[in-house]
Design a protein around this motif. Structure first.
Motif, short mmCIF file in Angstrom:
data_model
loop_
_atom_site.label_atom_id
_atom_site.label_comp_id
_atom_site.label_asym_id
_atom_site.label_seq_id
_atom_site.Cartn_x
_atom_site.Cartn_y
_atom_site.Cartn_z
N ALA A 187 -13.72 18.14 -2.12
CA ALA A 187 -12.80 17.22 -2.78
C ALA A 187 -11.90 17.97 -3.76
CB ALA A 187 -13.58 16.13 -3.51
N GLU A 188 -12.48 18.86 -4.54
CA GLU A 188 -11.68 19.61 -5.53
C GLU A 188 -10.60 20.44 -4.83
OE1 GLU A 188 -12.33 22.69 -9.29
OE2 GLU A 188 -14.02 22.17 -7.98
N HIS A 189 -10.96 21.08 -3.74
CA HIS A 189 -9.98 21.91 -3.01
C HIS A 189 -8.83 21.06 -2.49
CE1 HIS A 189 -8.33 24.18 0.44
NE2 HIS A 189 -8.61 25.24 -0.32
N ALA A 190 -9.12 19.81 -2.12
CA ALA A 190 -8.08 18.93 -1.57
C ALA A 190 -7.37 18.09 -2.64
CB ALA A 190 -8.72 18.00 -0.54
N GLY A 191 -7.74 18.28 -3.89
CA GLY A 191 -7.10 17.51 -4.95
C GLY A 191 -7.61 16.09 -5.07
N LEU A 192 -8.84 15.86 -4.59
CA LEU A 192 -9.45 14.53 -4.66
C LEU A 192 -10.60 14.56 -5.66
CD1 LEU A 192 -9.59 13.59 -0.85
CD2 LEU A 192 -7.71 13.28 -2.47
N VAL A 193 -11.20 13.41 -5.89
CA VAL A 193 -12.38 13.31 -6.74
C VAL A 193 -13.49 12.65 -5.93
CG1 VAL A 193 -11.07 13.18 -8.89
CG2 VAL A 193 -11.63 11.07 -7.67
N THR B 186 0.83 -1.21 0.00
CA THR B 186 0.00 0.00 0.00
C THR B 186 0.86 1.25 0.00
OG1 THR B 186 -1.76 1.18 1.19
CG2 THR B 186 -0.20 -0.07 2.52
N PRO B 187 0.56 2.22 -0.86
CA PRO B 187 1.31 3.49 -0.85
C PRO B 187 0.78 4.41 0.23
CG PRO B 187 -0.38 3.59 -2.53
CD PRO B 187 -0.49 2.21 -1.90
N GLU B 188 1.53 5.45 0.51
CA GLU B 188 1.05 6.48 1.42
C GLU B 188 -0.07 7.27 0.74
OE1 GLU B 188 1.77 7.31 4.62
OE2 GLU B 188 2.90 5.44 4.66
N PRO B 189 -1.15 7.57 1.45
CA PRO B 189 -2.22 8.38 0.85
C PRO B 189 -1.75 9.80 0.61
CG PRO B 189 -2.66 8.05 3.18
CD PRO B 189 -1.47 7.20 2.85
N PRO B 190 -2.27 10.46 -0.43
CA PRO B 190 -1.88 11.85 -0.67
C PRO B 190 -2.37 12.76 0.45
CG PRO B 190 -3.69 11.21 -2.11
CD PRO B 190 -3.22 9.97 -1.42
N ALA B 191 -1.75 13.95 0.53
CA ALA B 191 -2.05 14.87 1.63
C ALA B 191 -3.51 15.28 1.65
CB ALA B 191 -1.15 16.10 1.52
N HIS C 219 -23.39 9.49 7.85
CA HIS C 219 -22.20 9.13 8.62
C HIS C 219 -20.99 8.97 7.71
CE1 HIS C 219 -23.62 5.15 7.31
NE2 HIS C 219 -22.41 4.69 7.57
N ILE C 220 -19.82 9.10 8.32
CA ILE C 220 -18.54 9.05 7.59
C ILE C 220 -17.89 7.69 7.79
CG2 ILE C 220 -16.21 10.03 7.45
CD1 ILE C 220 -17.42 12.64 8.63
N GLU C 221 -17.39 7.12 6.71
CA GLU C 221 -16.58 5.91 6.77
C GLU C 221 -15.15 6.29 6.37
OE1 GLU C 221 -16.14 1.48 4.69
OE2 GLU C 221 -17.56 2.95 3.88
N ASP C 222 -14.21 6.09 7.27
CA ASP C 222 -12.81 6.39 7.00
C ASP C 222 -12.14 5.13 6.45
OD1 ASP C 222 -10.11 7.07 6.99
OD2 ASP C 222 -10.27 8.25 8.83
N LYS C 223 -11.77 5.18 5.17
CA LYS C 223 -11.16 4.02 4.53
C LYS C 223 -9.63 4.11 4.49
CE LYS C 223 -15.03 2.98 1.44
NZ LYS C 223 -15.40 2.65 0.04
N GLY C 224 -9.06 5.09 5.16
CA GLY C 224 -7.61 5.23 5.17
C GLY C 224 -7.12 6.05 4.00
N HIS C 225 -7.36 5.56 2.78
CA HIS C 225 -6.95 6.27 1.56
C HIS C 225 -8.10 7.06 0.97
CE1 HIS C 225 -2.93 4.33 0.48
NE2 HIS C 225 -3.27 3.81 1.65
N ALA C 226 -9.25 7.04 1.61
CA ALA C 226 -10.42 7.75 1.12
C ALA C 226 -11.40 7.93 2.27
CB ALA C 226 -11.07 6.97 -0.03
N LEU C 227 -12.32 8.88 2.10
CA LEU C 227 -13.38 9.11 3.07
C LEU C 227 -14.71 9.00 2.34
CD1 LEU C 227 -12.55 9.95 6.02
CD2 LEU C 227 -10.84 10.64 4.32
N ALA C 228 -15.64 8.23 2.90
CA ALA C 228 -16.94 8.04 2.28
C ALA C 228 -18.03 8.59 3.18
CB ALA C 228 -17.19 6.55 2.01
#
Length: 271
Positions: A169-175, A108-113, A136-145
């Motif tokens: 998501a856009e502000h944080a560089g995610l999709v 597993t790689p490190e998740p982006p900032a 509710h929020i699910e923390d997947k480590g490399h993503a948040l749902a």
């Protein structure tokens, strides 16, 4: 399942499935986890694979070119919740292919900032947006749902949050990846189609069958269509539900949820 060929919705799918039966040893079987091998439940942490899933995968694995699970979940969690640790030859691609579990080894790689930024801000964003009770929020480590399944009106809650979460998501560089009463904020550059094409090439597969149930699986369907256009037998299976119809409309074969998926895999393993 009786004569499964009689159940196909497309001629191309039926022809591809017949070719897969003839050349099972060259076929890559790829499967989503939630909704395909495990029933959808209100709490994602409580999801567990169909009681016969591990056994049928263990029977099928030595007969095919490869068995691969491609999931948005962390790979190790899918293995744990599926009871798949003892299934020889199984590959699990987690976080849409960013993670890999194989033969007990997790890569597993490190998740982006941006993931850490969203983890910090998301609770406050939902509070400011007056997210409905049950969100509710699910923390997947490399993503948040963000799940709305428990809300009184889950579809209304999802639409209410869609643009707000898209901006975060856009502000944080995610999709944002939409799903069954869920919006997942994750790193860009990987989807189930990219993951599927990569593992097909790596395993040198001569045919592919992919089973999914949700909008995130459409990219894998696109990959199967592209491979089929290149001459490779390919089958798109939908683990059917009343919640997502877009996948069923694209599928070659629709089965009755995880029960139907397990029966299909058992049918293939029986020869």
């Amino acid at each position: 399942m009786g004569d499964v060929l009689n159940e196909f919705r497309t001629h191309a799918g039926a022809e591809s499935f017949a070719a897969i039966r003839r050349n099972l040893g060259e076929t890559l079987i790829a499967l989503d986890f939630d909704g395909v091998l495990a029933p959808i439940v209100d709490d994602p942490a409580a999801a567990r694979a169909h009681p016969e899933a591990a056994a049928v995968l263990a029977r099928l694995s030595p007969l095919v070119g490869a068995v691969v699970i491609i999931t948005g979940r962390p790979a190790g969690l899918a293995v744990e919740h599926g009871g798949f640790a003892a299934v020889e030859g199984l590959t699990v691609l987690g976080h849409y292919g960013r993670e890999r579990w194989e033969a007990g080894v997790l890569t597993t790689p490190e998740p982006p900032a941006g993931v850490a930024e969203v983890r910090e801000k998301l609770p406050r964003v939902l509070e400011a947006a007056k997210a409905p009770a049950g969100t509710h929020i699910e923390d997947k480590g490399h993503a948040l749902a963000v799940h709305t399944r428990r809300a009184a009106e889950p579809e209304v809650a999802l639409e209410r949050l869609r643009s707000i979460l898209g901006a975060l998501a856009e502000h944080a560089g995610l999709v944002v990846e939409p799903g069954r009463f869920v919006l997942e904020l994750r790193p860009p550059g990987m989807d189930k189609g990219i993951a599927l094409r990569g593992i097909v090439a790596e395993k040198k597969a001569g045919a592919v069958l992919y089973a999914g149930d949700d909008l995130g699986d459409l990219a894998a369907y696109d990959a199967v269509d592209a491979l089929r256009a290149e001459g490779m037998p390919g089958v798109k299976v939908c683990s059917g539900s009343a919640e997502v119809t877009a996948l069923a409309e694209r599928a070659d074969l629709v089965v009755d949820g995880p029960d139907g998926v397990v029966r299909l895999l058992a049918d293939l393993a029986a020869g």
